[in-house]
Design an enzyme around this catalytic site. Structure first.
Site, PDB file in Angstrom:
ATOM      1  N   ASP A  93      47.320  31.400  25.532  1.00 28.90           N
ATOM      2  CA  ASP A  93      48.405  30.441  25.147  1.00 28.90           C
ATOM      3  C   ASP A  93      49.075  29.728  26.337  1.00 28.90           C
ATOM      4  OD1 ASP A  93      48.341  31.343  22.346  1.00 28.90           O
ATOM      5  OD2 ASP A  93      49.622  33.150  22.826  1.00 28.90           O
ATOM      6  N   HIS A 102      31.331  47.565  40.212  1.00 28.04           N
ATOM      7  CA  HIS A 102      31.386  46.235  40.434  1.00 28.04           C
ATOM      8  C   HIS A 102      32.870  45.886  40.831  1.00 28.04           C
ATOM      9  CE1 HIS A 102      30.796  42.038  38.544  1.00 28.04           C
ATOM     10  NE2 HIS A 102      29.745  42.174  39.411  1.00 28.04           N
ATOM     11  N   LYS A 113      36.137  44.771  43.014  1.00 26.87           N
ATOM     12  CA  LYS A 113      36.429  44.156  44.169  1.00 26.87           C
ATOM     13  C   LYS A 113      37.618  44.234  44.826  1.00 26.87           C
ATOM     14  CE  LYS A 113      33.211  41.372  42.049  1.00 26.87           C
ATOM     15  NZ  LYS A 113      31.893  42.076  42.210  1.00 26.87           N
ATOM     16  N   HIS A 123      30.658  31.754  39.304  1.00 26.47           N
ATOM     17  CA  HIS A 123      30.807  33.071  39.308  1.00 26.47           C
ATOM     18  C   HIS A 123      32.120  33.828  38.930  1.00 26.47           C
ATOM     19  CE1 HIS A 123      30.253  37.033  41.474  1.00 26.47           C
ATOM     20  NE2 HIS A 123      29.102  37.007  40.999  1.00 26.47           N
ATOM     21  N   LYS A 165      35.384  34.728  36.593  1.00 26.82           N
ATOM     22  CA  LYS A 165      35.740  35.669  35.489  1.00 26.82           C
ATOM     23  C   LYS A 165      36.999  35.785  35.315  1.00 26.82           C
ATOM     24  CE  LYS A 165      32.679  38.115  38.465  1.00 26.82           C
ATOM     25  NZ  LYS A 165      31.596  37.516  38.275  1.00 26.82           N
ATOM     26  N   ASP A 188      47.861  47.901  54.457  1.00 24.30           N
ATOM     27  CA  ASP A 188      49.152  48.598  54.563  1.00 24.30           C
ATOM     28  C   ASP A 188      49.983  48.988  53.288  1.00 24.30           C
ATOM     29  OD1 ASP A 188      48.709  48.738  57.416  1.00 24.30           O
ATOM     30  OD2 ASP A 188      49.894  46.912  57.884  1.00 24.30           O
TER      31      ASP A 188
END
Length: 515
Positions: free
Chosen positions: A419, A173, A175, A412, A414, A180
């Site tokens: 704090d 999952h 991404k 979508h 996450k 470079d």
């Protein structure tokens, strides 16, 4: 007795069929030659010349720019591809065959044509319709394609689940896109129109971050772990050869460019002053401590130790929150451990807020059915529970702020903050699948600016329902309108009795472990 014989016969036939399919479609052997490795940042590239001196001035730190806007997130990937001179490493769960998917794939092909080494590591569950194109790209001299946890039966592909479910139920999952060795983009977005809020229809709010310096080096090292893992197979041993894939890509990319021409997405790619300044090492970057957390790729085979998993690393990095915890997750299933943790924070006097999709906004109703099991307990403990409202017409200008001001149709992202000082941005969904089955990655960033910006957006209520308990212990959804007036719903808002009955039924099934 006859019924039992029929059942037994069916079981035997099913077992023989599964065994036969498994024998007919075995996993190919892994390569014996050493895998390629990341190319470190160099002053010989334009990005290296611009960014390495800034990194040297900030030892141990990384320069970051958050990318909440879909246009900027797309532009970052396009501009990075065009700026690349030595290497591009790409790792994604989903790569869709739509406008933005074709545009970015063509940018990678064009970079490879310039002599840039391109490595593509893609999860096999998220690339339907791309076998021919990926096989043709892999045949190019400067492109390497690897497939994570491949389906050995290519057509019908999903039939592989019938004879290899335990392995195929584990997906990559992650991404990331790194150029470079000096600049990387990671976060919650896959590649496709829906993730960049491009075009008509449903769109996702998501959150990525551009990072340069130490963080990019860490992602390169992590990419190599996955590239060399026992779940990553060279495309040539998985995909059939293709003689038409590059022509297919060229035709699709031409259509995609025609589609995007005249849109503000093209303008964002052409202008994007913030990103251009960031990639030039100018003042747009915030230099701070960034920690990469990532699962051991052995998780793809169920062989990773808990201490090597993201979910096992996080508590030690976070330490104990002292004032507040804000959690935003599209697919929130906190489980027993997570629920107890959030309840404990609230009972200790911390301000705890969670945001997830409402039933009307979610694109995965079974996840909502599992979320329902924990919602009441969290509210009773004093956790502020907010559920995103659906919006029928998402805007191309969705940002971290206006997501919670009513401009998108589904969540979508996450992310969480602690704090008002630290923020996590990544792929981890805060559900059992992310914890135990899929591999995940993300950055833990010391950034009061980003953390407080997210906290401020949660103070508004116009794009969410606040879910509360009434005096009789039932739930109510408080909707705040733009006028400031409120309306109270006693059932999941804007849903039918059939939808509510469906998720209630799903909540009784023992399926949480795969969600």
């Amino acid at each position: 007795m006859r019924f039992l014989k029929v059942v037994l016969a069916l079981l035997v036939l099913g077992s023989v069929a599964i065994l036969g399919l498994r024998l007919a479609h075995p996993l190919p052997p892994l390569p014996t030659e050493p895998p390629s490795v990341a190319i470190p940042a160099s002053p010989d590239t334009a990005l290296g010349r611009a960014l390495l001196p800034r990194a040297a001035e900030n030892p141990g730190l990384s320069g970051i720019v958050p990318l909440p806007d879909g246009r900027d997130a797309l532009a970052a990937r396009v501009l990075m591809s065009r700026a690349a001179e030595e290497t591009i490493d790409v790792q994604y769960y989903i790569w869709q065959t739509d406008t933005t998917g074709w545009l970015l794939l063509e940018e990678l092909r064009a970079a490879a044509e310039r002599g840039v080494r391109v490595r593509l590591l893609l999860d096999d569950n998220g690339i339907p319709g791309l076998d021919s194109v990926l096989a043709a790209m892999d045949a190019l001299a400067t492109v390497e394609v690897r497939i994570f946890n491949p389906f050995t039966m290519r057509r019908p592909k999903l039939l592989s689940y019938a004879f290899d479910f335990p392995r195929l139920n584990r997906r990559m999952h992650n991404k990331s896109m790194t150029v470079d060795g000096i600049a990387t983009v990671i976060g919650g977005r896959n590649i496709g129109d829906i993730y960049f809020a491009y075009g008509d229809g449903t769109a996702y709010f998501d959150l990525d971050v551009l990072a340069v310096g130490t963080a990019a080096e860490d992602v390169s090292v992590d990419f190599d772990r996955y590239w060399a893992s026992a779940s990553a197979y060279p495309a040539q041993v998985v995909l059939p050869p293709s003689h038409t894939g590059l022509a297919e890509l060229a035709a699709a990319a031409t259509c995609a460019r025609g589609s995007v021409r005249g849109s503000d997405y093209l303008a964002a790619i052409g202008e994007s002053p913030l990103l251009r300044r960031a990639l030039a090492g100018e003042a747009a970057l915030e230099w701070t401590t960034v920690t990469l957390v990532s699962d051991d790729p052995a998780k793809g085979l169920g062989q990773a130790e808990k201490t090597d998993l993201l979910v096992g690393q996080m508590p030690g990095l976070l330490e104990s929150p002292e004032r507040s915890v804000d959690l935003v997750s599209a697919y929130l299933i906190p489980g027993r451990v997570g629920t107890d943790l959030l309840q404990g924070y609230a009972r200790d006097g911390l301000a705890v807020r969670v945001v997830t999709n409402s039933l009307e906004a979610t694109d995965v109703p079974p996840v909502h059915s599992a979320w329902m099991r924990y919602r009441d307990e969290l509210i009773a403990a004093g956790v502020t529970v907010l559920e995103l409202r659906a919006r029928p017409e998402p805007s191309a200008s969705d940002t971290l702020t206006n997501i919670l001001m009513g401009s998108v149709s589904s969540l979508h992202a996450k992310t969480f903050t602690v704090d008002g000082e630290r923020v996590f941005i990544g792929s981890f969904n805060f559900d059992p699948r992310s914890a135990s089955l899929n591999t995940e990655m993300g950055f833990l960033i010391d950034s009061p600016g980003i953390a407080k910006a997210l906290a401020r957006t949660l103070d508004g209520r116009e794009a969410v329902y606040e879910v509360v308990q009434t005096g009789d212990g039932l739930l109510a959804w408080i909707e705040t309108q733009s006028s400031g007036e409120t309306a109270t719903h006693t059932t999941e808002p804007n849903t039918s009795a059939l939808e509510r009955a469906m998720v209630r039924f799903l909540s009784w099934l023992p399926i949480e472990w795969i969600l």
